[in-house]
Design a protein around this motif. Structure first.
Motif, PDB file in Angstrom:
ATOM      1  N   LYS A 162     -44.033 -18.065  12.692  1.00  0.00           N
ATOM      2  CA  LYS A 162     -42.702 -18.646  12.842  1.00  0.00           C
ATOM      3  C   LYS A 162     -42.671 -19.871  13.762  1.00  0.00           C
ATOM      4  O   LYS A 162     -41.771 -20.695  13.652  1.00  0.00           O
ATOM      5  CB  LYS A 162     -41.704 -17.604  13.337  1.00  0.00           C
ATOM      6  CG  LYS A 162     -41.948 -17.083  14.746  1.00  0.00           C
ATOM      7  CD  LYS A 162     -40.879 -16.070  15.120  1.00  0.00           C
ATOM      8  CE  LYS A 162     -41.062 -15.577  16.553  1.00  0.00           C
ATOM      9  NZ  LYS A 162     -40.008 -14.598  16.939  1.00  0.00           N
ATOM     10  N   ASP A 163     -43.680 -20.011  14.630  1.00  0.00           N
ATOM     11  CA  ASP A 163     -43.715 -21.187  15.507  1.00  0.00           C
ATOM     12  C   ASP A 163     -43.822 -22.481  14.706  1.00  0.00           C
ATOM     13  O   ASP A 163     -43.396 -23.542  15.165  1.00  0.00           O
ATOM     14  CB  ASP A 163     -44.878 -21.094  16.495  1.00  0.00           C
ATOM     15  CG  ASP A 163     -44.597 -20.134  17.641  1.00  0.00           C
ATOM     16  OD1 ASP A 163     -43.430 -19.714  17.766  1.00  0.00           O
ATOM     17  OD2 ASP A 163     -45.527 -19.800  18.390  1.00  0.00           O
TER      18      ASP A 163
ATOM     19  N   ASN B 153     -33.342 -17.325  13.859  1.00  0.00           N
ATOM     20  CA  ASN B 153     -33.566 -17.847  15.215  1.00  0.00           C
ATOM     21  C   ASN B 153     -32.557 -18.926  15.623  1.00  0.00           C
ATOM     22  O   ASN B 153     -32.660 -19.476  16.715  1.00  0.00           O
ATOM     23  CB  ASN B 153     -34.986 -18.399  15.320  1.00  0.00           C
ATOM     24  CG  ASN B 153     -36.043 -17.315  15.239  1.00  0.00           C
ATOM     25  OD1 ASN B 153     -36.385 -16.686  16.234  1.00  0.00           O
ATOM     26  ND2 ASN B 153     -36.574 -17.089  14.033  1.00  0.00           N
TER      27      ASN B 153
ATOM     28  N   LYS C 138     -32.277 -21.903  14.588  1.00  0.00           N
ATOM     29  CA  LYS C 138     -32.972 -23.185  14.731  1.00  0.00           C
ATOM     30  C   LYS C 138     -32.293 -24.253  13.887  1.00  0.00           C
ATOM     31  O   LYS C 138     -31.981 -24.040  12.721  1.00  0.00           O
ATOM     32  CB  LYS C 138     -34.433 -23.010  14.288  1.00  0.00           C
ATOM     33  CG  LYS C 138     -35.213 -24.302  14.084  1.00  0.00           C
ATOM     34  CD  LYS C 138     -35.519 -25.041  15.365  1.00  0.00           C
ATOM     35  CE  LYS C 138     -36.358 -26.274  15.086  1.00  0.00           C
ATOM     36  NZ  LYS C 138     -36.666 -27.040  16.304  1.00  0.00           N
TER      37      LYS C 138
ATOM     38  N   VAL D 237     -36.388 -17.785   8.634  1.00  0.00           N
ATOM     39  CA  VAL D 237     -36.807 -18.006  10.024  1.00  0.00           C
ATOM     40  C   VAL D 237     -35.779 -18.860  10.763  1.00  0.00           C
ATOM     41  O   VAL D 237     -35.403 -18.564  11.902  1.00  0.00           O
ATOM     42  CB  VAL D 237     -38.198 -18.678  10.081  1.00  0.00           C
ATOM     43  CG1 VAL D 237     -38.556 -19.047  11.525  1.00  0.00           C
ATOM     44  CG2 VAL D 237     -39.259 -17.761   9.495  1.00  0.00           C
ATOM     45  N   LEU D 238     -35.316 -19.911  10.113  1.00  0.00           N
ATOM     46  CA  LEU D 238     -34.311 -20.777  10.731  1.00  0.00           C
ATOM     47  C   LEU D 238     -33.028 -20.019  11.044  1.00  0.00           C
ATOM     48  O   LEU D 238     -32.474 -20.118  12.143  1.00  0.00           O
ATOM     49  CB  LEU D 238     -34.001 -21.960   9.798  1.00  0.00           C
ATOM     50  CG  LEU D 238     -35.097 -23.002   9.606  1.00  0.00           C
ATOM     51  CD1 LEU D 238     -34.721 -23.969   8.487  1.00  0.00           C
ATOM     52  CD2 LEU D 238     -35.356 -23.776  10.892  1.00  0.00           C
TER      53      LEU D 238
ATOM     54  N   VAL E 172     -42.171 -23.236  12.125  1.00  0.00           N
ATOM     55  CA  VAL E 172     -40.792 -23.615  11.821  1.00  0.00           C
ATOM     56  C   VAL E 172     -40.015 -23.951  13.097  1.00  0.00           C
ATOM     57  O   VAL E 172     -39.285 -24.945  13.163  1.00  0.00           O
ATOM     58  CB  VAL E 172     -40.080 -22.487  11.051  1.00  0.00           C
ATOM     59  CG1 VAL E 172     -38.614 -22.831  10.796  1.00  0.00           C
ATOM     60  CG2 VAL E 172     -40.808 -22.203   9.739  1.00  0.00           C
ATOM     61  N   LEU E 173     -40.196 -23.148  14.116  1.00  0.00           N
ATOM     62  CA  LEU E 173     -39.423 -23.314  15.351  1.00  0.00           C
ATOM     63  C   LEU E 173     -39.817 -24.575  16.116  1.00  0.00           C
ATOM     64  O   LEU E 173     -39.014 -25.119  16.882  1.00  0.00           O
ATOM     65  CB  LEU E 173     -39.595 -22.086  16.245  1.00  0.00           C
ATOM     66  CG  LEU E 173     -39.120 -20.760  15.642  1.00  0.00           C
ATOM     67  CD1 LEU E 173     -39.295 -19.621  16.636  1.00  0.00           C
ATOM     68  CD2 LEU E 173     -37.661 -20.856  15.207  1.00  0.00           C
ATOM     69  N   ASN E 174     -41.041 -25.067  15.914  1.00  0.00           N
ATOM     70  CA  ASN E 174     -41.491 -26.285  16.591  1.00  0.00           C
ATOM     71  C   ASN E 174     -41.204 -27.552  15.793  1.00  0.00           C
ATOM     72  O   ASN E 174     -41.489 -28.661  16.245  1.00  0.00           O
ATOM     73  CB  ASN E 174     -42.991 -26.213  16.884  1.00  0.00           C
ATOM     74  CG  ASN E 174     -43.338 -25.143  17.914  1.00  0.00           C
ATOM     75  OD1 ASN E 174     -42.487 -24.775  18.730  1.00  0.00           O
ATOM     76  ND2 ASN E 174     -44.562 -24.637  17.870  1.00  0.00           N
TER      77      ASN E 174
END
Length: 302
Positions: free
Chosen positions: A57-58, A105, A107, A101-102, A60-62
Motif C-alpha cells: 500500500k505504500d 486511507n 489518500k 487503498v486510497l 499508493v500512499l507515497n
C-alpha cells in the motif's frame, strides 16, 4: 521534494519510455510489479497481485500521481471467453485495488490518469470521425474500454482529477505495433490486410509519453482524450509506406480477410477494422504532436 508518479504497467513498452520522460522532467517514479525488483536512485519498485487483490500500500500512499497502464494485451492470445474475461478483469480489478487503498486511507492524489483505447468506438469500418463525446460501441472492444474507463471514473468520487487517454496504434523503436509487423515487411513479404481500407489511427510513443506528461502537469486535463494522429491513414497506405521505408513496392496481393479470420478468429477484428479519430480535443490544450508524417515516423522507428 520531487513529486512522485506511480505507474502500473511500468515495465511494458510504453511504461519504460514514460519512466524515462518522467525522470527527465524532474519526477520520481514508482512502479508496481508482480515480482520484486531492486530500487534505483529514481525508481522505486513495489509488488502487487491483481488476482489475489494484494498490494504494497505504500506504493499508493507515497504517490502524488498515478498513471494506470496495466492491462492484459488484447492481441496476445485468441479471444476465448476465458481470455476476454482476463482482458477485462486485468483492467478493472487493478484499478479497483488501487481505489480501495486510497479510499480506506483517505489518500488524495493530484491526478489519476488511465490508459484507454480508440477501440472504445468499436470494431467497425466507416468514414465518420470519432470524437470523445460521441456514442460508444457495444461490441467487445467497445465494452472493454468502457469498463476500463468506468474503473477510472470512480476516482472522481474521491475528488481526484481523472483523465483517460484513448490510444491508437503505438509506434516506436524495437517494440510496440511494429515489433511483429516489421520482420514480414523486411523480407519483402508485406501486403495490405483485407480490403486495406480500414483506418489505422497511430501515435509515436514519444508523443504518447508527452501527452501523459501533459496530463500530469496540466490541471485542465480532465476526462477522455484521443491519442492518435488524425491523418486518415488506412491499412493500405500504412503497408505501402512501410514497404517504401524498406526500399520496395508491395508486390503481393492483399491478404484475404477470410484467411485472417480463420487464423485469428474473432480477434481478426483488430486488424480488419479501424475508425477515423479526431485529435482536436487534445490539440485544444495547446498540445502539439512532434511526429505527424507517417513515412518519417516509420523511418525514425526502424
Amino acid at each position: 521534494m520531487k513529486k512522485n508518479v506511480l505507474l502500473t504497467g511500468g515495465t511494458g513498452f510504453v511504461g519504460k519510455e514514460l519512466t524515462k520522460v518522467l525522470i527527465n522532467s524532474g519526477y520520481t517514479v514508482s512502479i508496481l510489479s508482480r515480482s520484486k525488483r531492486e530500487n534505483t536512485a529514481s525508481i522505486f519498485y513495489y509488488t502487487w497481485d491483481i488476482q489475489k487483490q494484494t498490494i504494497e500500500k505504500d506504493a499508493v500512499l507515497n504517490a502524488d500521481y498515478i498513471i494506470h497502464l496495466a492491462g492484459a494485451n488484447i492481441a496476445e492470445k485468441p479471444w476465448t471467453n476465458k481470455r476476454k474475461e482476463e482482458i477485462i478483469n486485468s483492467r478493472q480489478q487493478s484499478a479497483q485495488l488501487i481505489y480501495s487503498v486510497l479510499k480506506k486511507n483517505g489518500k488524495k492524489l493530484d491526478a489519476f490518469i488511465s490508459a484507454s483505447a480508440v477501440g472504445i468506438y468499436g470494431a467497425v469500418n466507416g468514414e465518420e470521425i470519432c470524437t470523445e463525446d460521441m456514442p460508444l460501441a457495444n461490441d467487445f472492444l467497445g465494452l472493454t474500454c468502457q469498463k476500463w474507463e468506468a474503473a477510472a471514473d470512480q476516482f472522481e468520487k474521491l475528488g481526484i482529477r481523472t483523465a483517460k487517454v484513448r490510444t491508437g496504434l503505438v509506434l516506436g523503436k524495437n517494440d510496440g505495433f511494429l515489433n511483429k509487423l516489421s520482420p514480414i515487411f523486411k523480407w519483402r513479404l508485406g501486403s495490405a490486410l483485407g480490403s486495406g481500407k480500414q483506418y489505422m489511427p497511430w501515435i509515436h510513443v514519444e508523443d504518447l509519453c508527452a501527452l501523459y506528461l501533459e496530463a500530469v502537469k496540466n490541471p485542465n486535463v480532465v476526462g477522455p482524450y484521443n491519442a492518435a494522429i488524425n491523418d486518415n491513414t488506412t491499412n493500405a497506405v500504412f503497408s505501402k509506406t512501410l514497404a517504401k521505408v524498406y526500399g520496395y513496392k508491395i508486390w503481393l496481393p492483399n491478404v484475404p480477410g477470410f484467411l485472417i479470420k480463420i487464423v485469428l478468429g474473432e480477434m481478426a477484428k483488430i486488424v480488419l477494422t479501424g475508425r477515423r479519430v479526431s485529435s482536436d480535443k487534445v490539440e485544444q490544450l495547446g498540445f502539439q504532436f512532434k511526429h505527424t508524417d507517417l513515412e518519417k515516423t516509420l523511418r525514425n522507428c526502424l
